[in-house]
Motif scaffolding. Structure first.
Motif, PDB file in Angstrom:
ATOM      1  N   ASP A  31       0.791  -1.091  -0.067  1.00  0.00           N
ATOM      2  CA  ASP A  31       0.171   0.087   0.074  1.00  0.00           C
ATOM      3  C   ASP A  31       0.791   1.206   0.063  1.00  0.00           C
ATOM      4  OD1 ASP A  31      -2.814  -1.193   0.239  1.00  0.00           O
ATOM      5  OD2 ASP A  31      -1.468  -2.168   2.098  1.00  0.00           O
ATOM      6  N   GLY A  32       1.831   1.311   0.448  1.00  0.00           N
ATOM      7  CA  GLY A  32       2.924   2.395   0.640  1.00  0.00           C
ATOM      8  C   GLY A  32       4.476   1.989   0.517  1.00  0.00           C
ATOM      9  N   VAL A  33       5.186   2.825   0.307  1.00  0.00           N
ATOM     10  CA  VAL A  33       6.608   2.698   0.018  1.00  0.00           C
ATOM     11  C   VAL A  33       7.507   3.833   0.847  1.00  0.00           C
ATOM     12  CG1 VAL A  33       8.910   2.352  -1.436  1.00  0.00           C
ATOM     13  CG2 VAL A  33       6.447   1.564  -2.123  1.00  0.00           C
ATOM     14  N   ILE A  34       8.253   3.495   1.739  1.00  0.00           N
ATOM     15  CA  ILE A  34       9.222   4.539   2.354  1.00  0.00           C
ATOM     16  C   ILE A  34      10.612   4.049   1.782  1.00  0.00           C
ATOM     17  CG2 ILE A  34       9.917   5.710   4.371  1.00  0.00           C
ATOM     18  CD1 ILE A  34       7.459   4.868   5.825  1.00  0.00           C
ATOM     19  N   HIS A  35      11.123   4.937   0.985  1.00  0.00           N
ATOM     20  CA  HIS A  35      12.373   4.466   0.306  1.00  0.00           C
ATOM     21  C   HIS A  35      13.393   5.231   0.701  1.00  0.00           C
ATOM     22  CE1 HIS A  35      15.294   3.630  -2.896  1.00  0.00           C
ATOM     23  NE2 HIS A  35      15.037   4.792  -3.591  1.00  0.00           N
ATOM     24  N   LEU A  36      14.479   4.406   1.353  1.00  0.00           N
ATOM     25  CA  LEU A  36      15.584   4.942   2.022  1.00  0.00           C
ATOM     26  C   LEU A  36      16.684   4.291   1.632  1.00  0.00           C
ATOM     27  CD1 LEU A  36      13.633   4.409   4.984  1.00  0.00           C
ATOM     28  CD2 LEU A  36      15.382   6.082   5.653  1.00  0.00           C
ATOM     29  N   ALA A  37      16.803   3.012   0.817  1.00  0.00           N
ATOM     30  CA  ALA A  37      17.966   2.521   0.451  1.00  0.00           C
ATOM     31  C   ALA A  37      18.603   3.331  -0.527  1.00  0.00           C
ATOM     32  CB  ALA A  37      17.504   1.250  -0.402  1.00  0.00           C
ATOM     33  N   ALA A  38      19.948   3.360  -0.247  1.00  0.00           N
ATOM     34  CA  ALA A  38      20.868   4.481  -1.116  1.00  0.00           C
ATOM     35  C   ALA A  38      22.208   3.939  -0.783  1.00  0.00           C
ATOM     36  CB  ALA A  38      20.636   5.766  -0.835  1.00  0.00           C
ATOM     37  N   GLU A  39      23.261   4.328  -1.692  1.00  0.00           N
ATOM     38  CA  GLU A  39      24.666   4.655  -1.328  1.00  0.00           C
ATOM     39  C   GLU A  39      24.553   5.961  -0.862  1.00  0.00           C
ATOM     40  OE1 GLU A  39      27.298   2.607  -1.415  1.00  0.00           O
ATOM     41  OE2 GLU A  39      26.319   0.968  -2.346  1.00  0.00           O
ATOM     42  N   SER A  40      25.103   6.130   0.320  1.00  0.00           N
ATOM     43  CA  SER A  40      24.879   7.413   1.333  1.00  0.00           C
ATOM     44  C   SER A  40      26.274   8.057   1.603  1.00  0.00           C
ATOM     45  CB  SER A  40      24.391   7.060   2.488  1.00  0.00           C
ATOM     46  OG  SER A  40      25.141   6.235   3.423  1.00  0.00           O
ATOM     47  N   HIS A  41      27.210   7.553   1.217  1.00  0.00           N
ATOM     48  CA  HIS A  41      28.419   8.358   1.797  1.00  0.00           C
ATOM     49  C   HIS A  41      29.314   9.087   0.638  1.00  0.00           C
ATOM     50  CE1 HIS A  41      31.575   9.529   4.383  1.00  0.00           C
ATOM     51  NE2 HIS A  41      32.525   8.656   3.997  1.00  0.00           N
ATOM     52  N   VAL A  42      29.376  10.459   0.774  1.00  0.00           N
ATOM     53  CA  VAL A  42      30.103  11.014  -0.201  1.00  0.00           C
ATOM     54  C   VAL A  42      31.467  10.895  -0.692  1.00  0.00           C
ATOM     55  CG1 VAL A  42      30.764  13.837  -0.541  1.00  0.00           C
ATOM     56  CG2 VAL A  42      28.655  13.272   0.818  1.00  0.00           C
ATOM     57  N   ASP A  43      32.309  10.313   0.292  1.00  0.00           N
ATOM     58  CA  ASP A  43      33.660  10.237  -0.144  1.00  0.00           C
ATOM     59  C   ASP A  43      33.722   8.934  -0.886  1.00  0.00           C
ATOM     60  OD1 ASP A  43      35.019  12.326   1.304  1.00  0.00           O
ATOM     61  OD2 ASP A  43      34.753  11.136   3.353  1.00  0.00           O
ATOM     62  N   ARG A  44      32.737   8.140  -0.518  1.00  0.00           N
ATOM     63  CA  ARG A  44      32.865   6.650  -1.499  1.00  0.00           C
ATOM     64  C   ARG A  44      32.199   7.248  -3.016  1.00  0.00           C
ATOM     65  NH1 ARG A  44      32.886   1.404   1.554  1.00  0.00           N
ATOM     66  NH2 ARG A  44      32.642   1.968   3.624  1.00  0.00           N
ATOM     67  N   SER A  45      31.404   8.060  -3.033  1.00  0.00           N
ATOM     68  CA  SER A  45      30.806   8.560  -4.337  1.00  0.00           C
ATOM     69  C   SER A  45      31.974   9.077  -4.998  1.00  0.00           C
ATOM     70  CB  SER A  45      29.778   9.595  -4.207  1.00  0.00           C
ATOM     71  OG  SER A  45      29.981  10.668  -4.113  1.00  0.00           O
ATOM     72  N   ILE A  46      33.071   9.733  -4.466  1.00  0.00           N
ATOM     73  CA  ILE A  46      33.999  10.375  -5.111  1.00  0.00           C
ATOM     74  C   ILE A  46      34.983   9.477  -5.643  1.00  0.00           C
ATOM     75  CG2 ILE A  46      36.087  11.850  -4.921  1.00  0.00           C
ATOM     76  CD1 ILE A  46      34.345  13.514  -2.567  1.00  0.00           C
ATOM     77  N   ALA A  47      35.244   8.203  -5.020  1.00  0.00           N
ATOM     78  CA  ALA A  47      35.917   7.153  -5.408  1.00  0.00           C
ATOM     79  C   ALA A  47      35.429   6.320  -6.291  1.00  0.00           C
ATOM     80  CB  ALA A  47      36.358   6.270  -4.148  1.00  0.00           C
ATOM     81  N   ASP A  48      33.958   6.053  -6.240  1.00  0.00           N
ATOM     82  CA  ASP A  48      33.250   5.209  -7.253  1.00  0.00           C
ATOM     83  C   ASP A  48      31.852   5.684  -7.560  1.00  0.00           C
ATOM     84  OD1 ASP A  48      32.158   3.100  -8.682  1.00  0.00           O
ATOM     85  OD2 ASP A  48      32.026   1.645  -6.883  1.00  0.00           O
ATOM     86  N   PRO A  49      31.483   6.639  -8.361  1.00  0.00           N
ATOM     87  CA  PRO A  49      30.315   7.253  -8.630  1.00  0.00           C
ATOM     88  C   PRO A  49      29.187   6.187  -9.269  1.00  0.00           C
ATOM     89  CG  PRO A  49      32.068   8.711  -9.762  1.00  0.00           C
ATOM     90  CD  PRO A  49      32.756   7.362  -9.195  1.00  0.00           C
TER      91      PRO A  49
END
Ligand code: NAD
Ligand code: DAU
Length: 351
Positions: free
Chosen positions: A78-96
Motif C-alpha cells: 500500500d505504501g513505500v518508504i524508500h531509504l535504500a541508497a549509497e549514502s557516503h560522499v567520499d565513496r561517491s568520489i571514489a566510485d560514482p
C-alpha cells in the motif's frame, strides 16, 4: 493487517530507526524491510524488533528490476518508504557508478513497480522518497535552504540523489503517482556506520587514533538526532500532501571543528580522561574534493503544515550518542575490521 508497507534500506542507519518506529507504532501494519545488506546494512540494528509479528525481512537489491516487480506482486504494497541508497560522499568520489546504479536506477525500478501495481487504483497509496539537503548545493555564511531553492548538487552522491528526486516528481506529474519527498540535513545517533564523521571520531578517540578533519574544519553542517528524523518521516508518510516536498532540519549548525571539540569534551568526561586529552588527537588532513561549505535547512513548512519540530537539544543528543557507542562496543568492533580497515587505509593513508 490493515496495510502492507515496504521500507527499503531498513537495515541501515536511518532506515533501522524508521523500521523500529513503524513496527512499534503500527501493530496493524505489516512492515516489509527490503535491504541488500551492503557494507552499510546490518541486521543487528534491528535485533530488538525482528521477532515481532508485523515485521518481515527480504534480502534483495533495488537495482534488480525483475526481483522488485515480483516483490510488489507478492505483497501488494500500500505504501513505500524508500531509504535504500549509497549514502557516503567520499565513496561517491571514489566510485560514482555504484551511486548511479542504486540511487537512480534502483529508485526508478521501485517507481515502475509501484506505478504498475497501483495503476488501477492509486487511492490510499503513497510513495515516499527520502532525500537529502545536499541536493541544494552549498551555502555561504548566511541563508537557508527552502523547498523552492534551486537544485545545485555538487558531488556524485548529491547528484544521484537530485536525479532520483527529479524522477520521483516526474512520476507524479506524468503518471499521477501519489508521491511525497523530504530533504533532511545531517543525522547523528546510534547505529551510524563509522565512515561518517561522528561515529568515526568516537571510535578513533576511544582508541587514541588521530581524528581526521578535512581542510580547515570550517565547513558547517546542520545536525539532527536520528529519532527526530524518523518521527518526521512517520508524520510526512501519514499526513504529507501528495506532490509536496518537506525540508527537515535540526536548526543546529556546527562548524566541523567546533563539533569535534564538543565531542572530545564529552568523550573525555565519559572515558575519565583529563579535559583536553582527546582534542590532542585532532589532525587536519587534505580536504574532500569539492567539499560543500555550508548546509542549513529551513524546516518551517514542516512545522507550520504538519506540526513537526526537533525534540532533542544537541547537548543532550550528543551525550546519548556517545553513551550508545560506548555501551555497544561489540557492534562497533564487529564493523571496524576487514573491509573497513581496507576502506580506512584507502581513504586516509595519503591525506
Ligand atoms: P546507510 O548507508 O546507513 O544505509 C543504507 C541502507 O541501504 C543499507 O542498509 C544498505 O544495505 C541499503 N542498500 C544500499 N544499496 C542497496 C540496494 N541496491 N538495494 C537494497 N538496499 C540497498 O544510509 P543512511 O545514512 O541511513 O541514509 C538513508 C537514506 O537517507 C538515504 O537515502 C540517504 O540519502 C538519506 N539521508 C541520509 C542522511 C544522513 O545524514 N545519513 C541525511 C539525509 C538523507
Ligand atoms: O546533509 C545530509 C548528508 O549528510 C547525507 O545526505 C549523507 O548521506 C550523509 O553522509 C551526510 O553527508 P556529509 O558529507 O555531510 O557527512 P560526513 O559525516 O561524511 O561529513 C560531515 C562533515 O565532516 C563534512 O563537512 C566532511 C567532514 N569530515 C568527514 C569525515 C568522514 C571530516 O572532516 N573528516 C572525516 O573523516
Amino acid at each position: 493487517m490493515n496495510k502492507t508497507i515496504l521500507i527499503t534500506g531498513g537495515a541501515g542507519f536511518i532506515g533501522s530507526h524508521v523500521v523500529r518506529l513503524m513496527v512499534r507504532n503500527y501493530p496493524d501494519y505489516r512492515i516489509v524491510n527490503l535491504d541488500a545488506l551492503t557494507y552499510a546494512g546490518n541486521l543487528e540494528n534491528l535485533k530488538d524488533i525482528d521477532s515481532k509479528d508485523n515485521y518481515l525481512f527480504e534480502k534483495g537489491d533495488i537495482t534488480d528490476a525483475p526481483f522488485i516487480n515480483q516483490l510488489f506482486k507478492k505483497y501488494r504494497f500500500d505504501g513505500v518508504i524508500h531509504l535504500a541508497a549509497e549514502s557516503h560522499v567520499d565513496r561517491s568520489i571514489a566510485d560514482p557508478l555504484a551511486f548511479i546504479q542504486t540511487n537512480i536506477i534502483g529508485t526508478v525500478n521501485l517507481l515502475n513497480a509501484a506505478r504498475d501495481s497501483w495503476k488501477d487504483d492509486m487511492v490510499g497509496k503513497r510513495f515516499y522518497h527520502i532525500s537529502t539537503d545536499e541536493v541544494y548545493g552549498s551555502l555561504g555564511e548566511t541563508g537557508f535552504f527552502i523547498e523552492e531553492t534551486a537544485y545545485d548538487p555538487r558531488s556524485p552522491y548529491s547528484s544521484s540523489k537530485a536525479s532520483s528526486d527529479h524522477l520521483v516528481r516526474a512520476y507524479h506529474h506524468t503518471y499521477n503517482m501519489p508521491v511525497v519527498i523530504s530533504n533532511c540535513s545531517n543525522n547523528y545517533g546510534p547505529n551510524q556506520f563509522p565512515e561518517k564523521l561522528i561515529p568515526l571520531s568516537i571510535n578513533n578517540i576511544k582508541h587514541n587514533k588521530p581524528i581526521p578533519i578535512y581542510g580547515k574544519g570550517e565547513n558547517v553542517r546542520d545536525w539532527l538526532y536520528v529519532e527526530d528524523h524518523a518521527r518526521a518521516i512517520d508524520i510526512i508518510f501519514h499526513e504529507g500532501k501528495n506532490g509536496e516536498t518537506y525540508n527537515i532540519g535540526g536548526n543546529n549548525e556546527w562548524q566541523n571543528i567546533q563539533l569535534i571539540k564538543k565531542l572530545c569534551e564529552v568523550m573525555d568526561q565519559k572515558l575519565g580522561r583529563v579535559k583536553g586529552t582527546s582534542e590532542k588527537l585532532i589532525t587536519y588532513v587534505t580536504d574532500r574534493a569539492g567539499h560543500d561549505m555550508r548546509y542549513a535547512i529551513d524546516s518551517s513548512k514542516l512545522k507550520r503544515d504538519l506540526g513537526w519540530e526537533p525534540s532533542l537539544q544537541f547537548e543532550e543528543g550528543i551525550v546519548k550518542t556517545v553513551d550508545w557507542y560506548l555501551e555497544n562496543e561489540d557492534w562497533m568492533n564487529r564493523i571496524v575490521t576487514g573491509e573497513y580497515e581496507k576502506y580506512y587505509q584507502n581513504q586516509y593513508q595519503h591525506r
